[in-house]
Design an enzyme around this catalytic site. Structure first.
Site, short mmCIF file in Angstrom:
data_model
loop_
_atom_site.label_atom_id
_atom_site.label_comp_id
_atom_site.label_asym_id
_atom_site.label_seq_id
_atom_site.Cartn_x
_atom_site.Cartn_y
_atom_site.Cartn_z
N ARG A 37 -3.19 -9.67 62.44
CA ARG A 37 -4.03 -8.86 61.55
C ARG A 37 -4.81 -7.81 62.34
O ARG A 37 -5.01 -6.69 61.87
CB ARG A 37 -4.96 -9.76 60.73
CG ARG A 37 -4.15 -10.56 59.71
CD ARG A 37 -4.97 -11.28 58.67
NE ARG A 37 -4.05 -12.06 57.82
CZ ARG A 37 -4.38 -13.14 57.15
NH1 ARG A 37 -5.63 -13.58 57.18
NH2 ARG A 37 -3.49 -13.78 56.43
N GLU A 179 -7.30 -28.78 51.04
CA GLU A 179 -6.68 -27.56 50.51
C GLU A 179 -5.19 -27.75 50.26
O GLU A 179 -4.39 -27.68 51.20
CB GLU A 179 -6.90 -26.39 51.50
CG GLU A 179 -6.28 -25.09 51.01
CD GLU A 179 -6.55 -23.90 51.92
OE1 GLU A 179 -7.13 -24.09 53.00
OE2 GLU A 179 -6.16 -22.78 51.56
N LYS A 221 -10.22 -27.25 47.69
CA LYS A 221 -9.95 -25.82 47.81
C LYS A 221 -8.55 -25.53 47.28
O LYS A 221 -7.57 -25.60 48.02
CB LYS A 221 -10.08 -25.39 49.28
CG LYS A 221 -9.69 -23.94 49.54
CD LYS A 221 -10.16 -23.46 50.90
CE LYS A 221 -9.65 -22.06 51.19
NZ LYS A 221 -10.31 -21.45 52.34
N SER A 262 -8.15 -17.20 47.96
CA SER A 262 -7.77 -15.96 47.28
C SER A 262 -6.27 -15.72 47.31
O SER A 262 -5.74 -15.01 46.46
CB SER A 262 -8.51 -14.76 47.89
OG SER A 262 -7.99 -14.41 49.17
N GLY A 263 -5.59 -16.29 48.29
CA GLY A 263 -4.14 -16.17 48.35
C GLY A 263 -3.63 -14.76 48.58
O GLY A 263 -2.47 -14.46 48.31
N GLY A 264 -4.51 -13.87 49.04
CA GLY A 264 -4.08 -12.49 49.28
C GLY A 264 -4.09 -11.62 48.04
O GLY A 264 -3.61 -10.49 48.04
N ARG A 293 -9.00 -13.37 52.94
CA ARG A 293 -8.63 -11.95 52.85
C ARG A 293 -9.42 -11.17 51.80
O ARG A 293 -9.76 -10.01 52.02
CB ARG A 293 -7.12 -11.84 52.57
CG ARG A 293 -6.28 -12.13 53.80
CD ARG A 293 -4.85 -12.45 53.44
NE ARG A 293 -4.73 -13.76 52.80
CZ ARG A 293 -3.59 -14.28 52.38
NH1 ARG A 293 -2.48 -13.60 52.51
NH2 ARG A 293 -3.57 -15.48 51.83
P1 13P Z 1 -7.21 -16.49 51.63
O1 13P Z 1 -8.41 -16.40 50.70
O2 13P Z 1 -7.00 -15.25 52.43
O3 13P Z 1 -6.01 -17.01 50.94
O4 13P Z 1 -7.62 -17.56 52.74
C1 13P Z 1 -8.24 -18.71 52.37
C2 13P Z 1 -7.83 -19.76 53.31
O5 13P Z 1 -8.63 -20.30 54.03
C3 13P Z 1 -6.40 -20.16 53.34
O6 13P Z 1 -6.27 -21.32 54.07
#
Ligand code: 13P
Length: 329
Positions: A37, A179, A221, A262-264, A293
């Protein structure tokens, strides 16, 4: 003999992380992901560059107003700010609980098509003891599923690993963030995401119960239940309804808080989902964000390695954190 910490202490940390109109900043990208990134933003990747970027995030003035906790990776956990303070100690001084990502990533799960299993259990007890001694309040372990390849066996295997991790965390006085991420990449429909998320989260809580993990001392999460990123987005009300239905069927009411990834997906979109979920009268838990992200991508582009842009990048980060926090209130 180890004395187990009072369960109330874990419950209080879990509530602190997910309540009060604040959420968690996920800044725990692996060295490989973070380096990619940085390079994408035009910054040559190195340990000092990764440190500078994480320092920019943590020291944004007033971050604690919107952010209750920050997830760090092992590298950052052991690094120091320019003023000499270690990251975990500095976070606490800034009013933000430090957390640590402890899984070691994914590998294919044999016999399950393309499904993955997350690794990192070997020696985890000793690592958690060390992180706790160095100030970690909570930890994170991420299982990864794809709607096209998730199977009941892969959901159970990942749920089992998450449960062993969570039990070890609670034994060491560290709140586990569990998660089970169903990826939103692809062009699948809302119903596909609902089915996969129900399978992943359902298997997880069955394993947590069997492992003797206290649901009051953890944070879930999950992903929002959404169509794939390449499909048309669903209205926020529909996403909130499906997400709430799945979680009501799988998550005990004793879980104090749920912090979404957020999953991008775009910042505005995930904040709308969060606000719609917050507004639902049938919601049983505090809901908040644990975005990566959605909070940091624009800030990284603004900074792009230029020391003169640190302030501007921090303002972008704070704007996103304020917007996400407002969605939980
Ligand atoms: P994102 O919100 O970018 O998906 O990242 C959260 C996260 O910690 C993924 O493991």
């Amino acid at each position: 003999m180890t004395t187990l910490p009072a369960t109330t202490a874990l419950a209080e940390i879990a509530q602190q992380l997910t309540g009060g109109g604040r959420g968690v900043l996920a800044a725990d990208e692996s060295i490989k992901t973070m380096s990619a990134r940085l390079e994408q933003a035009g910054v040559p990747a190195s340990a000092p560059a990764r440190r500078d970027y994480r320092e920019l995030l943590l020291t944004a003035d007033g971050l604690h107003r919107w952010v209750s906790g920050i997830i760090l990776c092992d590298e950052t956990f052991g690094q120091f700010l320019a003023d000499g303070r270690g990251f975990p100690a500095a976070a606490r001084e800034l009013g933000i609980l430090p957390g640590i990502k402890v899984d070691t990533g994914t590998t294919p799960l044999p016999g399950q098509g393309g499904a993955l299993i997350t690794e990192g259990l070997d020696g985890l007890g000793a690592r958690l003891a060390s992180y706790a001694e160095r100030g970690a309040a909570f930890a994170k372990w991420r299982a990864v599923f794809d709607v096209g390849t998730i199977t009941p066996a892969s959901a159970r295997a990942n749920g089992h690993a998450l449960a062993r991790y969570a039990a070890l965390c609670q034994q060491h006085g560290v709140v586990p963030i569990v998660e089970p991420e169903v990826l939103c990449t692809g062009d699948h429909e809302l119903a596909d995401a609902e089915r996969a998320t129900r399978l992943a989260v359902g298997a997880l809580f069955a394993e947590l119960a069997e492992a003797g993990v206290d649901p009051a001392g953890l944070v879930l999460k999950p992903n929002f239940v959404t169509p794939g990123l390449d499909a048309d987005p669903a209205p926020a009300a529909a996403v909130a309804a499906r997400t709430c239905a799945v979680l009501r069927d799988t998550v005990p009411a004793a879980v104090p808080g749920i912090a979404f990834l957020s999953g991008g997906q775009p910042t505005g979109r995930v904040c709308e989902y969060l606000a719609a979920l917050e507004a639902r009268p049938d919601r049983l838990w505090a809901v908040t964000f644990s975005f990566g992200r959605a909070l940091v991508s624009a800030a990284l582009r603004t900074w792009a390695g230029d020391p003169a842009e640190v302030g501007a990048a921090q303002r972008v980060l704070l704007d996103n954190c304020r917007t996400a926090a407002a969605a939980t209130r």
